[in-house]
Design a protein around this motif. Structure first.
Motif, PDB file in Angstrom:
ATOM      1  N   VAL A 186     -65.192  60.643  24.420  1.00 28.46           N
ATOM      2  CA  VAL A 186     -63.921  59.904  24.522  1.00 28.46           C
ATOM      3  C   VAL A 186     -62.822  60.807  24.992  1.00 28.46           C
ATOM      4  N   ASN A 187     -62.196  60.691  25.892  1.00 26.28           N
ATOM      5  CA  ASN A 187     -61.079  61.637  26.176  1.00 26.28           C
ATOM      6  C   ASN A 187     -59.515  60.563  26.104  1.00 26.28           C
ATOM      7  N   LEU A 188     -58.648  60.931  25.259  1.00 26.22           N
ATOM      8  CA  LEU A 188     -57.287  60.105  25.095  1.00 26.22           C
ATOM      9  C   LEU A 188     -56.401  60.753  25.595  1.00 26.22           C
ATOM     10  N   THR A 195     -54.571  64.750  17.192  1.00 26.21           N
ATOM     11  CA  THR A 195     -54.872  64.960  15.749  1.00 26.21           C
ATOM     12  C   THR A 195     -56.376  64.574  15.439  1.00 26.21           C
ATOM     13  N   TYR A 196     -57.096  63.656  16.397  1.00 28.32           N
ATOM     14  CA  TYR A 196     -58.122  62.951  16.079  1.00 28.32           C
ATOM     15  C   TYR A 196     -59.456  64.000  16.216  1.00 28.32           C
ATOM     16  N   SER A 197     -60.510  63.684  15.347  1.00 26.44           N
ATOM     17  CA  SER A 197     -61.618  64.293  15.514  1.00 26.44           C
ATOM     18  C   SER A 197     -62.504  63.640  16.412  1.00 26.44           C
ATOM     19  N   LYS A 198     -63.614  64.359  16.807  1.00 27.43           N
ATOM     20  CA  LYS A 198     -64.400  63.621  17.911  1.00 27.43           C
ATOM     21  C   LYS A 198     -64.817  62.149  17.464  1.00 27.43           C
ATOM     22  N   GLY A 199     -65.216  62.078  16.289  1.00 26.69           N
ATOM     23  CA  GLY A 199     -65.689  60.817  15.696  1.00 26.69           C
ATOM     24  C   GLY A 199     -64.590  59.847  15.758  1.00 26.69           C
ATOM     25  N   ARG A 210     -61.949  59.763  17.999  1.00 26.46           N
ATOM     26  CA  ARG A 210     -61.756  59.559  19.306  1.00 26.46           C
ATOM     27  C   ARG A 210     -62.868  58.465  19.741  1.00 26.46           C
ATOM     28  N   GLN A 211     -63.977  58.718  19.293  1.00 21.83           N
ATOM     29  CA  GLN A 211     -65.195  57.605  19.677  1.00 21.83           C
ATOM     30  C   GLN A 211     -64.857  56.247  18.966  1.00 21.83           C
ATOM     31  N   LYS A 212     -64.166  56.245  17.811  1.00 19.10           N
ATOM     32  CA  LYS A 212     -63.759  54.907  17.351  1.00 19.10           C
ATOM     33  C   LYS A 212     -62.835  54.058  18.140  1.00 19.10           C
ATOM     34  N   VAL A 213     -61.865  55.002  18.597  1.00 20.69           N
ATOM     35  CA  VAL A 213     -60.813  54.308  19.500  1.00 20.69           C
ATOM     36  C   VAL A 213     -61.523  53.635  20.513  1.00 20.69           C
TER      37      VAL A 213
END
Length: 304
Positions: free
Chosen positions: A85-87, A129-133, A135-138
């Protein structure tokens, strides 16, 4: 009700054929697993379903509408989570979730807040500031908080810890109980095995097996651990016996399911003291299809 219908789908990039005659149907109220190694065609198939890529040949319908021509209408009833997920880096996670949900109209704030709490996400932090995990949660929260009829999930738990994976699985089961349709692409075979009603295995752009787990398990091998009163001999002379290993606990090996009866009769002649069996798994079936292949599923897939 038929949610997805893919008939003779072919997708070419120049002289390269990424998908060759893919046929699939997915119904409401079921979780459909779509598995294969990197480069097999999973993500390409999903991008055609989403109307991001145009098919070269064949028919692709979602909700009975053409996936390319009617993409805008289809997306009103569809939620999608990619494997990476790219945000927007300067927005907070909460702002991104609300943005995605607002595109559908009203926002169910109670459902959104419950998911944020369950997935242990801090929605006030900037996405950069989010980790990959996280970003997946978002992406998962935005999808699960929506009132979509079809959820297309491409490696959705990539980067999540086991606790979050289990939480995701619980929500998928809830969606199925509500009659929703989930199209799940995953390299985590245990996840597919736990969740999916039917699966399809794709290799080099072609579907090589599809059906329910019960349909496919006749092709898998059962693991046996056996200890006998007298030394067990001649086991390797039988067709259908594989990977025989001796240890202090006994003899461990795999048996093609259709040969179990014959093998048990042979073993009983030596006086069985202990026998343990592990049921066949989807992973066994998958690996049998890829024996001798250089690529096997070892990680997430970013592109096909």
């Amino acid at each position: 009700m038929e949610m997805i219908r893919i008939a003779n789908l072919t997708k070419k990039f120049g002289s390269f054929t990424a998908l060759n005659g893919v046929d699939l149907t997915v119904n409401g109220g079921e979780v459909f697993g779509f598995i294969g190694p990197n480069g097999s065609g999973k993500t390409t198939t999903i991008r055609v379903l989403l109307g991001i890529l145009k098919k070269t040949e064949g028919d692709v319908a979602v909700f009975g509408k053409d996936a390319w021509a009617d993409a805008v209408e289809i997306h009103k009833r569809l939620a999608y989570v990619p494997g990476d997920v790219n945000l927007w880096p300067n927005l907070t996670g909460g702002e991104v979730i609300d943005l995605f949900l607002s595109l559908r109209g009203t926002i169910d704030t109670d459902k959104r807040d419950q998911l944020i709490e369950k997935f242990d996400l801090d929605p006030t932090k900037k996405c950069r500031t989010y980790s990959k995990g996280n970003r997946q949660k978002v992406g998962l929260i935005a999808a699960l908080a929506s009132d979509a009829d079809l959820f297309i999930l491409d490696e959705p738990t990539s980067g999540l810890d086991p606790l979050m994976e289990r939480l995701f699985q619980e929500h998928v089961n809830e969606l199925r109980a509500e009659g929703k349709c989930i199209f799940l692409s995953s390299h985590i075979l245990s996840e597919v095995e736990k969740l999916c009603d039917r699966v399809a295995i794709i290799r080099e752009g072609e579907i090589i097996e599809s059906g329910s787990l019960a349909d496919l398990r006749h092709l898998t091998r059962t693991h046996l651990l056996v200890k006998t009163k007298t030394p067990l001999t001649d086991l390797t002379s039988f067709d259908g016996v594989h990977e025989v290993h001796e240890s202090e606990n006994g003899l461990s090996f795999q048996v093609d399911s259709e040969k179990i009866d014959e093998i048990i009769r042979h073993i009983s002649r030596f006086g069985i003291e202990k026998i343990e069996s592990a049921p066949p798994k989807l992973e066994d079936l998958f690996m049998r299809h890829y024996e001798g292949k250089k690529e096997v599923p070892s990680g997430g897939e970013t592109d096909d």
